[in-house]
Write an enzyme that holds these catalytic residues in place. Structure first.
Site, PDB file in Angstrom:
ATOM      1  N   ASP A 259     -16.224 -16.484 -38.430  1.00 32.03           N
ATOM      2  CA  ASP A 259     -15.421 -16.146 -39.595  1.00 32.03           C
ATOM      3  C   ASP A 259     -16.103 -16.635 -40.884  1.00 32.03           C
ATOM      4  OD1 ASP A 259     -13.042 -14.947 -40.530  1.00 32.03           O
ATOM      5  OD2 ASP A 259     -12.318 -16.954 -41.051  1.00 32.03           O
ATOM      6  N   ASP A 260     -16.691 -17.824 -40.820  1.00 33.46           N
ATOM      7  CA  ASP A 260     -17.367 -18.388 -42.003  1.00 33.46           C
ATOM      8  C   ASP A 260     -18.536 -17.492 -42.434  1.00 33.46           C
ATOM      9  OD1 ASP A 260     -15.667 -20.549 -41.825  1.00 33.46           O
ATOM     10  OD2 ASP A 260     -17.116 -21.887 -40.881  1.00 33.46           O
TER      11      ASP A 260
ATOM     12  N   SER B 116      -8.290 -27.740 -48.544  1.00 26.85           N
ATOM     13  CA  SER B 116      -9.073 -28.576 -47.630  1.00 26.85           C
ATOM     14  C   SER B 116      -9.012 -27.954 -46.250  1.00 26.85           C
ATOM     15  CB  SER B 116      -8.438 -29.970 -47.585  1.00 26.85           C
ATOM     16  OG  SER B 116      -8.889 -30.669 -46.449  1.00 26.85           O
ATOM     17  N   SER B 117     -10.110 -28.109 -45.509  1.00 26.81           N
ATOM     18  CA  SER B 117     -10.091 -27.587 -44.136  1.00 26.81           C
ATOM     19  C   SER B 117      -9.021 -28.301 -43.320  1.00 26.81           C
ATOM     20  CB  SER B 117     -11.452 -27.789 -43.484  1.00 26.81           C
ATOM     21  OG  SER B 117     -12.417 -27.086 -44.219  1.00 26.81           O
ATOM     22  N   ARG B 118      -8.746 -29.543 -43.668  1.00 28.35           N
ATOM     23  CA  ARG B 118      -7.743 -30.310 -42.908  1.00 28.35           C
ATOM     24  C   ARG B 118      -6.313 -29.835 -43.166  1.00 28.35           C
ATOM     25  NH1 ARG B 118     -11.719 -34.775 -43.607  1.00 28.35           N
ATOM     26  NH2 ARG B 118     -12.366 -35.344 -41.499  1.00 28.35           N
TER      27      ARG B 118
END
Ligand code: PAF
Length: 287
Positions: free
Chosen positions: A77-78, A193-195
């Site tokens: 996906d990235d 944020s990815s988190r």
């Protein structure tokens, strides 16, 4: 767009671009890209002809019991998003490629050489996550030696990280210009944020209180309040009432030294747990 997994191939490609005089900008990431990352890439594209984005979840910057194993890995996906944006090179090495011997000798493999930036690395995030900034500085230094960029772009959400990187780049004479890009926020103010992916949709709403609390604190400073300790304590209590478990809320000078009554350029830095997710945020202000 080329997706490269080995240092050898990366060096060949970079060398070819350098030989024809191309300027190279670099955006290091741990993947699971969101709009914040994409804006770093877009900024990099305005500064150089070739943009390299790395995707590497760096084991060296995660402590015992942290989320290394569950950190989202979304390479397909990235790369799709980076391709759409017109990024030139994605560098996505394996842990073994970055730290040879890691499968047998632990997370840093045979790496004994590390970049340690004492002082600035030991406070705030560094106090809560010992060794974190050594892990960050070491991998960023290694990546700089691999990519050999003219400049690199980092997000300001990781404010302390940015200062650590600027410090070692300056002191160790890396020939890389360091640029930063402001925090990109969700509509409700939550810093991207990815988190954030660990949060439920209810928690995402709740999490926006972190930024609102920083804004309220900034407003009090703008209105003349200078009792930093009391402001910090009040904010801790407010966040607790909103369901957070604050780790630290600190008002600092922009170089992270403790502010005095005459300080004019400040940054409020916060880290707080919401359930099992640790969120960080910051707000810079001029008085
Ligand atoms: O900010 C991050 O995503 C990471 O700390 C970095 C700079 C890519 C190093 O692993």
């Amino acid at each position: 767009m080329q997706v490269i997994h080995t240092i050898r191939q990366l060096r060949e490609v970079i060398q070819a671009f350098k030989q024809v005089g191309k300027k190279i900008a670099f955006v290091p990431t741990m993947g699971n890209l969101h709009e914040g990352h994409l804006q770093l890439v877009s900024m990099a594209q305005t500064k150089a002809e070739i943009v390299v984005c790395s995707i590497f979840v760096n084991p060296l910057q995660f402590g015992e019991g942290e989320d290394f194993d569950k950190y989202p890995k979304t390479l397909k996906d990235d790369t799709r998003q980076l391709q759409q944006l017109g990024c030139d090179i994605v560098f996505a090495p394996s842990v073994e490629e970055m730290y040879p011997g890691s499968s047998t000798a632990g997370k840093a493999g045979a790496t004994q050489s590390q970049i340690v930036v004492p002082g600035i690395s030991d406070t705030l995030e560094g106090a809560s996550r010992p060794g974190h900034f050594t892990g960050v500085a070491t991998v960023v230094g290694k990546l700089f030696n691999m990519v050999q960029p003219d400049l690199a772009v980092f997000g300001e959400k990781d404010y302390q990280q940015l200062l650590v990187i600027k410090r070692f780049v300056n002191e160790l004479c890396f020939p890389v210009g360091i640029l930063s890009y402001p925090i990109v926020r969700e509509e409700n103010g939550l810093a991207m944020s990815s988190r954030n992916g660990y949060l439920s949709s209810e928690q995402k709403q709740q999490a926006s209180a972190l930024y609102r609390t920083l804004q309220a604190m900034a407003q009090k400073l703008q209105s003349g309040s200078r009792n930093y300790q009391q402001l910090e304590q009040e904010t801790v209590e407010q966040l607790q009432k909103s369901g957070f478990k604050p780790d630290y809320i600190q008002i600092r000078n922009t170089d992270l030294s403790k502010p005095t009554l005459d300080s004019k350029q400040l940054v409020i830095l916060a880290a707080a747990w919401l359930g099992k997710t640790r969120l960080i945020d910051n707000l810079q202000l001029s008085l």
